[in-house]
Write a protein that holds these residues in place. Structure first.
Motif, PDB file in Angstrom:
ATOM      1  N   ASN A 106     -74.952  82.750  28.810  1.00  6.17           N
ATOM      2  CA  ASN A 106     -76.305  82.374  29.245  1.00  6.17           C
ATOM      3  C   ASN A 106     -77.238  81.935  28.112  1.00  6.17           C
ATOM      4  O   ASN A 106     -78.453  81.862  28.307  1.00  6.17           O
ATOM      5  CB  ASN A 106     -76.939  83.473  30.102  1.00  6.17           C
ATOM      6  CG  ASN A 106     -77.511  84.628  29.320  1.00  6.17           C
ATOM      7  OD1 ASN A 106     -77.381  84.683  28.102  1.00  6.17           O
ATOM      8  ND2 ASN A 106     -78.157  85.544  30.013  1.00  6.17           N
ATOM      9  N   GLY A 133     -79.892  88.362  35.219  1.00  2.78           N
ATOM     10  CA  GLY A 133     -80.199  89.642  35.850  1.00  2.78           C
ATOM     11  C   GLY A 133     -81.712  89.800  35.835  1.00  2.78           C
ATOM     12  O   GLY A 133     -82.464  88.826  35.653  1.00  2.78           O
ATOM     13  N   GLU A 134     -82.122  91.038  35.975  1.00  2.34           N
ATOM     14  CA  GLU A 134     -83.551  91.334  36.123  1.00  2.34           C
ATOM     15  C   GLU A 134     -84.404  90.773  34.982  1.00  2.34           C
ATOM     16  O   GLU A 134     -85.489  90.222  35.223  1.00  2.34           O
ATOM     17  CB  GLU A 134     -83.687  92.864  36.182  1.00  2.34           C
ATOM     18  CG  GLU A 134     -85.070  93.390  36.125  1.00  2.34           C
ATOM     19  CD  GLU A 134     -85.142  94.739  35.414  1.00  2.34           C
ATOM     20  OE1 GLU A 134     -84.078  95.254  35.004  1.00  2.34           O
ATOM     21  OE2 GLU A 134     -86.255  95.247  35.264  1.00  2.34           O
ATOM     22  N   LEU A 135     -83.927  90.907  33.741  1.00  2.00           N
ATOM     23  CA  LEU A 135     -84.769  90.512  32.602  1.00  2.00           C
ATOM     24  C   LEU A 135     -84.980  89.004  32.556  1.00  2.00           C
ATOM     25  O   LEU A 135     -86.091  88.525  32.310  1.00  2.00           O
ATOM     26  CB  LEU A 135     -84.147  91.022  31.291  1.00  2.00           C
ATOM     27  CG  LEU A 135     -84.131  92.550  31.182  1.00  2.00           C
ATOM     28  CD1 LEU A 135     -83.321  92.994  29.972  1.00  2.00           C
ATOM     29  CD2 LEU A 135     -85.542  93.103  31.118  1.00  2.00           C
ATOM     30  N   VAL A 136     -83.911  88.254  32.826  1.00  2.00           N
ATOM     31  CA  VAL A 136     -84.044  86.793  32.865  1.00  2.00           C
ATOM     32  C   VAL A 136     -84.979  86.393  34.011  1.00  2.00           C
ATOM     33  O   VAL A 136     -85.832  85.503  33.870  1.00  2.00           O
ATOM     34  CB  VAL A 136     -82.661  86.126  33.021  1.00  2.00           C
ATOM     35  CG1 VAL A 136     -82.811  84.641  33.316  1.00  2.00           C
ATOM     36  CG2 VAL A 136     -81.822  86.329  31.761  1.00  2.00           C
ATOM     37  N   ARG A 141     -76.494  89.508  38.425  1.00  2.00           N
ATOM     38  CA  ARG A 141     -76.440  90.967  38.595  1.00  2.00           C
ATOM     39  C   ARG A 141     -77.851  91.513  38.767  1.00  2.00           C
ATOM     40  O   ARG A 141     -78.808  90.759  38.824  1.00  2.00           O
ATOM     41  CB  ARG A 141     -75.713  91.635  37.434  1.00  2.00           C
ATOM     42  CG  ARG A 141     -76.403  91.544  36.095  1.00  2.00           C
ATOM     43  CD  ARG A 141     -75.607  92.289  35.032  1.00  2.00           C
ATOM     44  NE  ARG A 141     -76.212  92.211  33.718  1.00  2.00           N
ATOM     45  CZ  ARG A 141     -75.717  92.781  32.627  1.00  2.00           C
ATOM     46  NH1 ARG A 141     -74.585  93.472  32.694  1.00  2.00           N
ATOM     47  NH2 ARG A 141     -76.333  92.673  31.475  1.00  2.00           N
ATOM     48  N   ASP A 142     -77.981  92.831  38.877  1.00  2.00           N
ATOM     49  CA  ASP A 142     -79.285  93.499  39.096  1.00  2.00           C
ATOM     50  C   ASP A 142     -79.923  93.032  40.402  1.00  2.00           C
ATOM     51  O   ASP A 142     -81.149  92.802  40.479  1.00  2.00           O
ATOM     52  CB  ASP A 142     -80.272  93.237  37.931  1.00  2.00           C
ATOM     53  CG  ASP A 142     -79.718  93.563  36.552  1.00  2.00           C
ATOM     54  OD1 ASP A 142     -78.843  94.449  36.457  1.00  2.00           O
ATOM     55  OD2 ASP A 142     -80.168  92.945  35.573  1.00  2.00           O
ATOM     56  N   PRO A 145     -73.252  88.664  30.532  1.00  2.00           N
ATOM     57  CA  PRO A 145     -72.871  87.367  29.950  1.00  2.00           C
ATOM     58  C   PRO A 145     -72.631  87.430  28.441  1.00  2.00           C
ATOM     59  O   PRO A 145     -73.155  88.294  27.742  1.00  2.00           O
ATOM     60  CB  PRO A 145     -74.104  86.518  30.238  1.00  2.00           C
ATOM     61  CG  PRO A 145     -75.239  87.507  30.182  1.00  2.00           C
ATOM     62  CD  PRO A 145     -74.696  88.792  30.734  1.00  2.00           C
ATOM     63  N   LYS A 166     -73.417  85.261  24.921  1.00  2.00           N
ATOM     64  CA  LYS A 166     -74.676  84.596  24.526  1.00  2.00           C
ATOM     65  C   LYS A 166     -74.482  83.724  23.289  1.00  2.00           C
ATOM     66  O   LYS A 166     -75.293  83.737  22.373  1.00  2.00           O
ATOM     67  CB  LYS A 166     -75.748  85.660  24.267  1.00  2.00           C
ATOM     68  CG  LYS A 166     -76.123  86.433  25.529  1.00  2.00           C
ATOM     69  CD  LYS A 166     -77.062  87.587  25.264  1.00  2.00           C
ATOM     70  CE  LYS A 166     -77.354  88.358  26.546  1.00  2.00           C
ATOM     71  NZ  LYS A 166     -78.223  87.619  27.467  1.00  2.00           N
TER      72      LYS A 166
HETATM   73  O1  LIG Z   1     -78.214  90.703  30.040  1.00  2.00           O
HETATM   74  C1  LIG Z   1     -78.379  89.584  30.538  1.00  2.00           C
HETATM   75  O2  LIG Z   1     -78.472  88.551  29.881  1.00  2.00           O
HETATM   76  C2  LIG Z   1     -78.403  89.480  32.029  1.00  2.00           C
HETATM   77  C3  LIG Z   1     -79.162  90.619  32.601  1.00  2.00           C
HETATM   78  O3  LIG Z   1     -78.607  91.618  33.019  1.00  2.00           O
HETATM   79  C4  LIG Z   1     -80.626  90.540  32.650  1.00  2.00           C
HETATM   80  O4  LIG Z   1     -81.193  89.464  32.415  1.00  2.00           O
HETATM   81  O5  LIG Z   1     -81.243  91.560  32.998  1.00  2.00           O
END
Ligand SMILES: O=C([O-])CC(=O)C(=O)O
Ligand SMILES: [Mg+2]
Length: 196
Positions: free
Chosen positions: A54, A84-87, A106-107, A128, A130
């Motif tokens: 990602n 996920g949640e943070l993105v 996810r999340d 993912p 990176k």
């Molecule tokens: O870790 C990541 O890049 C994907 C992820 O779970 C998030 O964005 O919360």
């Protein structure tokens, strides 16, 4: 008329009808909403990324604009979540129009709580890589359908359709005609009575 950032809302023009208006083409096969009621409509911001990686999505957040749909060819990979949640927190802060992944996420509980419409091929808890490579902009394929920057991306409970930018006005006009025809068929159906 309901609209989202100036684009027709799927509440008015459902994805199924828009696809019907494109001779039943344009549907990104296998891409589903990650929470019920998720709906998006807006211009495509395209990214190609190495499957399961990602880095390119984080780069996209440096330039994507309010209302644009982040749409990603992740090679159809289902083994690693691209977001996920943070993105998605970033997506919400920047008020982008939503996210469509030919890949996984996810999340999912938190995604529904954040209220950002996310569509993907799969859900997996695996995170993912990176490191890239990735490419921002240009034509990609999502669910077997070509997508160029600025094409109209629409998603609702049925899935996602891509309307080529130059066909937008025609597709809207044909879809409205189809909706009128469907209303007549609905009325006719309501007049049916059992036989015998
Ligand atoms: O870790 C990541 O890049 C994907 C992820 O779970 C998030 O964005 O919360
Ligand atoms: Mg996470």
């Amino acid at each position: 008329m309901n609209s989202i950032n100036g684009y027709p809302s799927p509440a008015d023009l459902p994805v199924a009808t828009l696809s019907d208006a494109m001779e039943r083409f344009g549907v990104a096969h296998g891409i589903r909403p990650l929470w019920p009621g998720a709906a998006l409509s807006g211009p495509a911001f395209t990214v190609w990324t190495r499957p399961g990686d990602n880095k390119g999505l984080h780069a996209a957040f440096e330039t994507i604009r309010r209302g644009e749909i982040l749409i990603v060819n992740g090679g159809g990979d289902e083994t690693r979540a691209l977001i996920g949640e943070l993105v998605v927190q970033k997506a919400r802060a920047l008020e982008i129009g939503g996210i469509v992944l030919d890949g996984a996420a996810r999340d999912v509980t938190e995604l529904a709580e954040l209220g950002v419409p996310v569509f993907a091929r799969a859900v997996t808890p695996a995170g993912p890589w990176k490191t890239g490579p990735y490419r921002i902009g240009g034509t990609i394929a999502v669910g077997g359908v070509p997508v160029r920057p600025g094409d109209w991306v629409v998603g609702d409970d049925d899935g996602v359709a891509i309307v080529p930018a130059e066909q937008r006005a025609d597709v809207v006009r044909i879809a409205r005609e189809l909706i009128e025809g469907e209303a007549q068929r609905r009325t006719a159906n309501q007049g049916l009575v059992p036989r015998g």
